[in-house]
Design a protein around this motif. Structure first.
Motif, PDB file in Angstrom:
ATOM      1  N   PRO A  56     -17.438  34.564   5.935  1.00 28.94           N
ATOM      2  CA  PRO A  56     -18.797  33.332   5.741  1.00 28.94           C
ATOM      3  C   PRO A  56     -18.781  31.887   6.428  1.00 28.94           C
ATOM      4  CG  PRO A  56     -17.882  33.888   3.792  1.00 28.94           C
ATOM      5  CD  PRO A  56     -17.051  34.111   4.871  1.00 28.94           C
ATOM      6  N   VAL A  57     -20.040  31.843   6.949  1.00 25.25           N
ATOM      7  CA  VAL A  57     -19.983  29.996   8.008  1.00 25.25           C
ATOM      8  C   VAL A  57     -21.235  29.242   7.019  1.00 25.25           C
ATOM      9  CG1 VAL A  57     -18.898  30.415   9.684  1.00 25.25           C
ATOM     10  CG2 VAL A  57     -21.318  31.322   9.838  1.00 25.25           C
ATOM     11  N   ALA A  58     -21.032  27.687   7.322  1.00 15.12           N
ATOM     12  CA  ALA A  58     -21.961  27.507   6.656  1.00 15.12           C
ATOM     13  C   ALA A  58     -23.668  26.930   8.029  1.00 15.12           C
ATOM     14  CB  ALA A  58     -21.881  25.467   7.008  1.00 15.12           C
ATOM     15  N   MET A  59     -24.241  27.094   7.679  1.00 17.77           N
ATOM     16  CA  MET A  59     -25.270  27.890   9.146  1.00 17.77           C
ATOM     17  C   MET A  59     -26.089  26.740   9.112  1.00 17.77           C
ATOM     18  SD  MET A  59     -25.137  31.392   9.457  1.00 17.77           S
ATOM     19  CE  MET A  59     -26.723  31.370  10.035  1.00 17.77           C
ATOM     20  N   SER A  60     -24.903  26.034  10.188  1.00 20.86           N
ATOM     21  CA  SER A  60     -25.725  24.825  10.863  1.00 20.86           C
ATOM     22  C   SER A  60     -26.514  24.964  11.992  1.00 20.86           C
ATOM     23  CB  SER A  60     -23.902  23.723  10.921  1.00 20.86           C
ATOM     24  OG  SER A  60     -23.446  24.163  12.340  1.00 20.86           O
ATOM     25  N   CYS A  61     -26.766  24.496  12.289  1.00 22.13           N
ATOM     26  CA  CYS A  61     -27.195  24.326  13.715  1.00 22.13           C
ATOM     27  C   CYS A  61     -25.924  24.765  15.069  1.00 22.13           C
ATOM     28  CB  CYS A  61     -28.425  23.036  14.178  1.00 22.13           C
ATOM     29  SG  CYS A  61     -27.110  21.636  14.609  1.00 22.13           S
ATOM     30  N   VAL A  62     -25.202  23.732  14.965  1.00 25.55           N
ATOM     31  CA  VAL A  62     -24.444  24.376  16.086  1.00 25.55           C
ATOM     32  C   VAL A  62     -24.159  26.350  15.738  1.00 25.55           C
ATOM     33  CG1 VAL A  62     -22.049  24.245  16.538  1.00 25.55           C
ATOM     34  CG2 VAL A  62     -22.904  22.223  15.645  1.00 25.55           C
ATOM     35  N   GLU A  63     -23.848  26.483  14.531  1.00 23.53           N
ATOM     36  CA  GLU A  63     -23.502  28.195  13.989  1.00 23.53           C
ATOM     37  C   GLU A  63     -24.638  29.270  14.277  1.00 23.53           C
ATOM     38  OE1 GLU A  63     -21.360  30.061  12.892  1.00 23.53           O
ATOM     39  OE2 GLU A  63     -19.344  27.922  12.683  1.00 23.53           O
ATOM     40  N   GLN A  64     -25.930  28.682  14.300  1.00 21.02           N
ATOM     41  CA  GLN A  64     -27.237  28.965  14.009  1.00 21.02           C
ATOM     42  C   GLN A  64     -27.072  29.608  16.371  1.00 21.02           C
ATOM     43  OE1 GLN A  64     -30.533  29.073  12.741  1.00 21.02           O
ATOM     44  NE2 GLN A  64     -29.944  27.413  10.831  1.00 21.02           N
ATOM     45  N   ILE A  65     -26.701  28.697  17.413  1.00 22.94           N
ATOM     46  CA  ILE A  65     -27.139  28.460  18.384  1.00 22.94           C
ATOM     47  C   ILE A  65     -25.509  29.448  18.991  1.00 22.94           C
ATOM     48  CG2 ILE A  65     -26.465  26.996  20.695  1.00 22.94           C
ATOM     49  CD1 ILE A  65     -29.190  26.489  19.340  1.00 22.94           C
ATOM     50  N   LYS A  66     -24.301  29.426  18.137  1.00 23.85           N
ATOM     51  CA  LYS A  66     -22.889  29.965  18.633  1.00 23.85           C
ATOM     52  C   LYS A  66     -24.028  31.325  18.125  1.00 23.85           C
ATOM     53  CE  LYS A  66     -19.587  29.097  16.301  1.00 23.85           C
ATOM     54  NZ  LYS A  66     -18.397  28.454  15.575  1.00 23.85           N
ATOM     55  N   ALA A  67     -24.544  32.040  17.432  1.00 23.95           N
ATOM     56  CA  ALA A  67     -25.086  32.960  17.403  1.00 23.95           C
ATOM     57  C   ALA A  67     -25.471  33.572  17.893  1.00 23.95           C
ATOM     58  CB  ALA A  67     -25.165  32.901  15.752  1.00 23.95           C
ATOM     59  N   LEU A  68     -26.459  32.597  18.532  1.00 26.49           N
ATOM     60  CA  LEU A  68     -27.100  33.184  19.522  1.00 26.49           C
ATOM     61  C   LEU A  68     -27.056  33.480  20.903  1.00 26.49           C
ATOM     62  CD1 LEU A  68     -30.940  32.616  19.786  1.00 26.49           C
ATOM     63  CD2 LEU A  68     -31.069  30.863  20.657  1.00 26.49           C
ATOM     64  N   LEU A  69     -26.061  32.560  20.900  1.00 23.64           N
ATOM     65  CA  LEU A  69     -25.470  33.058  21.859  1.00 23.64           C
ATOM     66  C   LEU A  69     -24.559  34.152  22.161  1.00 23.64           C
ATOM     67  CD1 LEU A  69     -24.990  29.266  23.637  1.00 23.64           C
ATOM     68  CD2 LEU A  69     -26.838  30.701  24.466  1.00 23.64           C
ATOM     69  N   GLY A  70     -24.098  34.073  21.451  1.00 22.92           N
ATOM     70  CA  GLY A  70     -22.852  35.501  21.076  1.00 22.92           C
ATOM     71  C   GLY A  70     -21.694  34.363  21.091  1.00 22.92           C
ATOM     72  N   ILE A  71     -20.932  33.844  21.034  1.00 21.79           N
ATOM     73  CA  ILE A  71     -20.035  32.853  20.912  1.00 21.79           C
ATOM     74  C   ILE A  71     -18.608  32.608  20.003  1.00 21.79           C
ATOM     75  CG2 ILE A  71     -18.917  30.419  21.203  1.00 21.79           C
ATOM     76  CD1 ILE A  71     -21.517  29.441  22.364  1.00 21.79           C
ATOM     77  N   ARG A  72     -17.525  33.258  19.904  1.00 21.24           N
ATOM     78  CA  ARG A  72     -17.089  33.603  18.383  1.00 21.24           C
ATOM     79  C   ARG A  72     -15.632  32.359  17.992  1.00 21.24           C
ATOM     80  NH1 ARG A  72     -17.591  38.665  21.376  1.00 21.24           N
ATOM     81  NH2 ARG A  72     -15.625  38.561  22.345  1.00 21.24           N
ATOM     82  N   LYS A  73     -16.072  31.719  19.229  1.00 22.42           N
ATOM     83  CA  LYS A  73     -14.520  30.520  18.470  1.00 22.42           C
ATOM     84  C   LYS A  73     -15.465  29.319  17.556  1.00 22.42           C
ATOM     85  CE  LYS A  73     -12.951  30.497  23.047  1.00 22.42           C
ATOM     86  NZ  LYS A  73     -12.601  31.119  23.157  1.00 22.42           N
ATOM     87  N   TRP A  74     -13.860  30.085  16.617  1.00 23.55           N
ATOM     88  CA  TRP A  74     -14.336  29.531  15.118  1.00 23.55           C
ATOM     89  C   TRP A  74     -14.717  27.952  15.216  1.00 23.55           C
ATOM     90  CZ3 TRP A  74     -10.467  28.100  11.699  1.00 23.55           C
ATOM     91  CH2 TRP A  74      -8.994  28.166  12.120  1.00 23.55           C
ATOM     92  N   LEU A  75     -13.319  27.272  16.377  1.00 21.87           N
ATOM     93  CA  LEU A  75     -13.152  25.981  15.769  1.00 21.87           C
ATOM     94  C   LEU A  75     -14.299  24.949  16.178  1.00 21.87           C
ATOM     95  CD1 LEU A  75      -9.765  25.448  16.387  1.00 21.87           C
ATOM     96  CD2 LEU A  75     -10.484  25.254  14.281  1.00 21.87           C
ATOM     97  N   LEU A  76     -15.175  25.246  16.868  1.00 21.80           N
ATOM     98  CA  LEU A  76     -16.774  24.335  16.778  1.00 21.80           C
ATOM     99  C   LEU A  76     -17.257  24.500  15.860  1.00 21.80           C
ATOM    100  CD1 LEU A  76     -17.504  26.151  19.854  1.00 21.80           C
ATOM    101  CD2 LEU A  76     -16.707  24.603  20.028  1.00 21.80           C
ATOM    102  N   PHE A  77     -17.419  22.680  15.277  1.00 19.76           N
ATOM    103  CA  PHE A  77     -18.115  22.739  14.017  1.00 19.76           C
ATOM    104  C   PHE A  77     -19.676  21.829  14.594  1.00 19.76           C
ATOM    105  CE2 PHE A  77     -14.095  23.898  12.808  1.00 19.76           C
ATOM    106  CZ  PHE A  77     -14.087  24.631  11.743  1.00 19.76           C
ATOM    107  N   THR A  78     -18.774  21.205  15.337  1.00 13.87           N
ATOM    108  CA  THR A  78     -19.547  19.825  15.795  1.00 13.87           C
ATOM    109  C   THR A  78     -20.674  20.199  16.878  1.00 13.87           C
ATOM    110  OG1 THR A  78     -18.789  18.284  16.777  1.00 13.87           O
ATOM    111  CG2 THR A  78     -18.353  17.796  14.848  1.00 13.87           C
ATOM    112  N   PRO A  79     -21.957  19.305  17.211  1.00 13.93           N
ATOM    113  CA  PRO A  79     -22.635  19.671  18.524  1.00 13.93           C
ATOM    114  C   PRO A  79     -21.808  19.353  19.172  1.00 13.93           C
ATOM    115  CG  PRO A  79     -24.294  18.844  16.681  1.00 13.93           C
ATOM    116  CD  PRO A  79     -23.040  18.597  16.040  1.00 13.93           C
ATOM    117  N   TYR A  80     -21.547  18.626  18.942  1.00  4.11           N
ATOM    118  CA  TYR A  80     -20.816  17.486  20.199  1.00  4.11           C
ATOM    119  C   TYR A  80     -19.012  18.172  20.865  1.00  4.11           C
ATOM    120  CZ  TYR A  80     -18.059  13.978  23.754  1.00  4.11           C
ATOM    121  OH  TYR A  80     -17.293  14.092  24.687  1.00  4.11           O
TER     122      TYR A  80
END
Length: 150
Positions: free
Chosen positions: A105-129
């Motif tokens: 489970p992850v918090a559905m932040s803007c970053v998590e949703q963009i990661k899902a859109l692009l198929g990125i599986r890096k779990w240490l990406l939390f912030t937009p920066y």
């Protein structure tokens, strides 16, 4: 520039996606916003479908899909001017269709949703920066598989 050219047989489990990821300052009423990088506090995605600009706008409470009021592909510059964006990155990437992106489970932040859109599986990406640095290829001094344009 692609790092590897695959044949169609090699890509049957993948799908090509083409998005522009928009990073913006994003005035936020949340207490944690002061810890986010100035100028890159929020992200969303837009794409040209051949006729219109479509926006994928993730928020903490909801996600919106909008058709923007721009009618030419070259209006990407007007989108940059008219919004509160700091930078726009053009991303073309092959997404894997058979692997689960995140099994936890992850918090559905803007970053998590963009990661899902692009198929990125890096779990240490939390912030937009952090996502911006990853998409820009600034990851241990090596370029990654994303094509970025300014």
């Amino acid at each position: 520039m692609w790092l590897k050219h695959d044949s169609l047989i090699d890509t049957w489990e993948q799908s090509l996606t083409d998005w522009y990821i928009v990073f913006e300052h994003g005035d936020m009423p949340y207490w944690w916003a002061k810890y986010l990088h100035p100028g890159i506090r929020h992200c969303y995605a837009i794409r040209w479908d051949g006729y219109n600009w479509i926006a994928f706008l993730p928020n903490l409470g909801h996600t919106d899909i909008e058709v923007l009021d721009y009618v030419e592909h070259s209006d990407i510059e007007n989108i940059r001017i008219d919004t509160d964006c700091s930078v726009i990155i053009h991303v073309k990437v092959w997404r894997e269709s058979k692997r689960i992106r995140t099994p936890y489970p992850v918090a559905m932040s803007c970053v998590e949703q963009i990661k899902a859109l692009l198929g990125i599986r890096k779990w240490l990406l939390f912030t937009p920066y952090q996502l911006f640095k990853y998409l820009s290829g600034v990851k241990n001094g090596k370029f990654i598989r994303f094509k970025t344009t300014g």
